[in-house]
Enzyme design. Structure first.
Site, PDB file in Angstrom:
ATOM      1  N   SER A  54      -3.843  20.627 -17.838  1.00 28.43           N
ATOM      2  CA  SER A  54      -3.771  19.841 -19.077  1.00 28.43           C
ATOM      3  C   SER A  54      -2.654  18.810 -18.959  1.00 28.43           C
ATOM      4  O   SER A  54      -1.743  18.986 -18.173  1.00 28.43           O
ATOM      5  CB  SER A  54      -3.412  20.738 -20.255  1.00 28.43           C
ATOM      6  OG  SER A  54      -4.392  21.672 -20.502  1.00 28.43           O
ATOM      7  N   THR A  55      -2.713  17.785 -19.802  1.00 28.80           N
ATOM      8  CA  THR A  55      -1.783  16.663 -19.653  1.00 28.80           C
ATOM      9  C   THR A  55      -1.654  15.908 -20.973  1.00 28.80           C
ATOM     10  O   THR A  55      -2.542  15.993 -21.796  1.00 28.80           O
ATOM     11  CB  THR A  55      -2.363  15.662 -18.611  1.00 28.80           C
ATOM     12  OG1 THR A  55      -2.702  16.361 -17.428  1.00 28.80           O
ATOM     13  CG2 THR A  55      -1.407  14.560 -18.258  1.00 28.80           C
ATOM     14  N   VAL A  56      -0.592  15.131 -21.134  1.00 31.60           N
ATOM     15  CA  VAL A  56      -0.617  14.068 -22.142  1.00 31.60           C
ATOM     16  C   VAL A  56      -0.404  12.731 -21.450  1.00 31.60           C
ATOM     17  O   VAL A  56       0.362  12.624 -20.501  1.00 31.60           O
ATOM     18  CB  VAL A  56       0.433  14.223 -23.266  1.00 31.60           C
ATOM     19  CG1 VAL A  56       0.201  15.488 -24.055  1.00 31.60           C
ATOM     20  CG2 VAL A  56       1.853  14.127 -22.761  1.00 31.60           C
TER      21      VAL A  56
END
Length: 528
Positions: free
Chosen positions: A349-351
């Site tokens: 997951s990432t932003v």
């Protein structure tokens, strides 16, 4: 005239400055910073620090950061590699002697030294007007006074319940009342607030030395980790030049390895040999070509990419047109290439945050703790949730991405920047672990081949060919799914949405900015 229809959200337009993030509160903070005289880099760091509190499954100060920055939208593009390294005691033999053949994703061995704080500090030193003391204040406030859980974050929290229940300190810190947070819940993280306060007061050294670093080391060593205080103290960010390719008259830039942006560039080199406009945007042919390009590019990545500080990575050779030729000539429209099945070790997951300020400084910025909720290890007393990025290593002597002392793992996070004639036209990114190179190629070809605006390009249905299966969003029409099956694709419907994207298009002639943000996340584009 476009030959498809997708009723998504409107593109956001502004004259002065713009940001797009995965959470409205972070977008608002970025705009506030720029209105107060801050640069795009200042805005990105402030937004990211806040996201590290309010979107804990995706990012945080226990993770890594990459960025591409172009001053005034026409200066020299600088690439920042804020990826952490393996402990100096981590060599492949140590693991193999203990019969550990792959890195367990919720073990201390999956935790590389977090690179984000040093990257933020380095980026601000080069491109900021404000310091961490000012920019961390919104994050401190959210941690100490409480923040409201957004719907997509609640979805991920619920999915991560078992992992958090069984993690190290995660039940105490991230399962208030013993259950996952729901949309609308108010969450407090006072320990994390205190840690952020220390960094705001004493800078990056407060994180990499002293009490906070000691607490992280004690926590990790207490569950079998090889980390030392020296490993934390020695961490530094690498500043380099980007790598790029040309697609449809535009230059597309990525951070060099150990970042995996080269995967997207290889995909573009393959797709540039086909006239996608011969096929509708939503067609069997278009999705098939995208899958084949991805399979070739991902195979290249798994075979050849590692940390260039420790292994030879022939970037120029891989990006040379000849590299993809042997496969391009074999691509058929009625069947699949016979390629070895590639099983990358990570799907995190990432932003992603994109910012353009009033002086047209451009910042393409990404921050991640790898898998959703990282390693599920929270440092005993600091509230820092640690990444599991070292889970991206192989324990396979001789492989370019084999774990080694002080080595950086093959990453998944890639900020991108598109320029034309040396000027920035679009800083953009697509989150979602292994999907990112495909997502970036998909969004860019939606725009340059199919004439979409930034929001339409992000909204369009997506697919990811991964580990032998074509994962397709439900919005892809049934006849296309059937058509893909007919030519040999194994398909499956995706449970959660694929990734999340943000982009800002710069119109230099009109002096305006157009922003798009993914409806698959909670966020928005905002400008003024």
């Amino acid at each position: 005239m476009r030959n498809f229809h997708f009723a998504g959200r409107s593109t956001v337009h502004a004259q002065n400055a713009m940001v797009a993030t995965s959470h409205p509160a972070a977008a608002l903070v970025a705009v506030d910073v720029m209105r107060a005289g801050g640069t795009a880099a200042d805005a990105a760091v402030a937004a990211c620090a806040l996201l590290g509190v309010i979107e804990p499954q995706s990012t945080g100060i226990g993770g890594d950061c990459f960025a591409l920055i172009q001053p005034k939208g026409e200066g020299k593009i600088v690439a920042y590699n804020g990826s952490g390294r393996a402990p100096m005691a981590a060599n492949a033999e140590w693991y193999l002697e203990r019969k550990i053949n792959s890195v367990p994703l919720t073990s201390a061995h999956a935790v590389s030294i977090p690179g984000a704080i040093d990257a933020w500090d380095t980026i601000l030193r080069d491109h900021g007007k404000m310091g961490l003391d000012t920019l961390l204040q919104p994050a401190i406030k959210a941690a100490e006074e409480g923040y409201i859980v957004a719907p997509r974050i609640a979805f991920d929290w619920k999915n991560g319940f078992e992992k958090l229940k069984n993690g190290t300190n995660t039940a105490r810190y991230l399962l208030p009342h013993g259950k996952p947070a729901s949309a609308g819940d108010v969450i407090h993280q006072p320990e994390l607030g205190k840690t952020l306060r220390a960094i705001a007061k004493n800078g990056r050294d407060a994180f990499y030395t002293g009490e906070i670093a000691a607490d992280m080391v004690d926590t990790l060593r207490g569950i079998g980790g090889l980390h030392t205080l020296e490993d934390f103290a020695a961490h530094s960010t690498e500043t380099t030049s980007p790598i790029g390719t040309i697609y449809k008259g535009h230059d597309v830039w990525q951070c060099p390895p150990n970042g995996p942006g080269i995967t997207m560039l290889v995909m573009l080199n393959i797709l540039s040999r086909f006239d996608l406009t011969k096929y509708p945007a939503l067609s069997v042919e278009r999705f098939h070509l995208e899958a084949e390009a991805a399979r070739i590019a991902y195979m290249m990545r798994e075979q050849y990419i590692g940390d260039p500080a420790q292994v030879h990575v022939d970037v120029a050779g891989i990006l040379a047109k000849e590299f993809a030729e042997e496969h391009i000539s074999k691509i058929r429209m009625d069947g699949l290439l016979d390629l070895p099945n590639v099983a990358p070790p990570m799907n995190p997951s990432t932003v992603y945050i994109t910012v353009v300020d009033k002086d047209r400084n451009v910042c393409s910025f990404i921050n991640s703790i790898a898998h959703s909720f990282g390693s599920a290890i929270v440092s005993n007393n600091t509230g820092v949730l640690l990444q599991n990025r070292a889970g991206g290593f192989r324990i396979q002597p001789g492989h370019p991405n084999c774990i080694a002392p002080g080595k950086r793992p093959l990453h998944t996070i890639i900020p991108s920047l598109v320029t034309k004639n040396g000027r920035a036209v679009m800083p953009f990114g697509v989150m979602g672990g292994q999907y990112q190179p495909v997502g970036q190629s998909h969004v860019l070809t939606n725009m340059l081949d199919y004439g979409c605006d930034v929001q339409e390009a992000i909204d369009m249905p997506r697919g990811l060919h991964y580990e032998g299966v074509y994962q397709l969003e439900d919005s892809i029409p049934a006849d296309i799914v059937e058509g893909l099956k007919k030519i040999g694709h194994k398909t499956t419907s995706v449970v959660g949405p694929l990734g999340g994207g943000q982009a800002i298009w710069i119109d230099w002639d009109k002096g305006t900015l157009a922003g798009g943000s993914d409806p698959r996340k909670d966020g928005c584009a905002l400008g003024y």
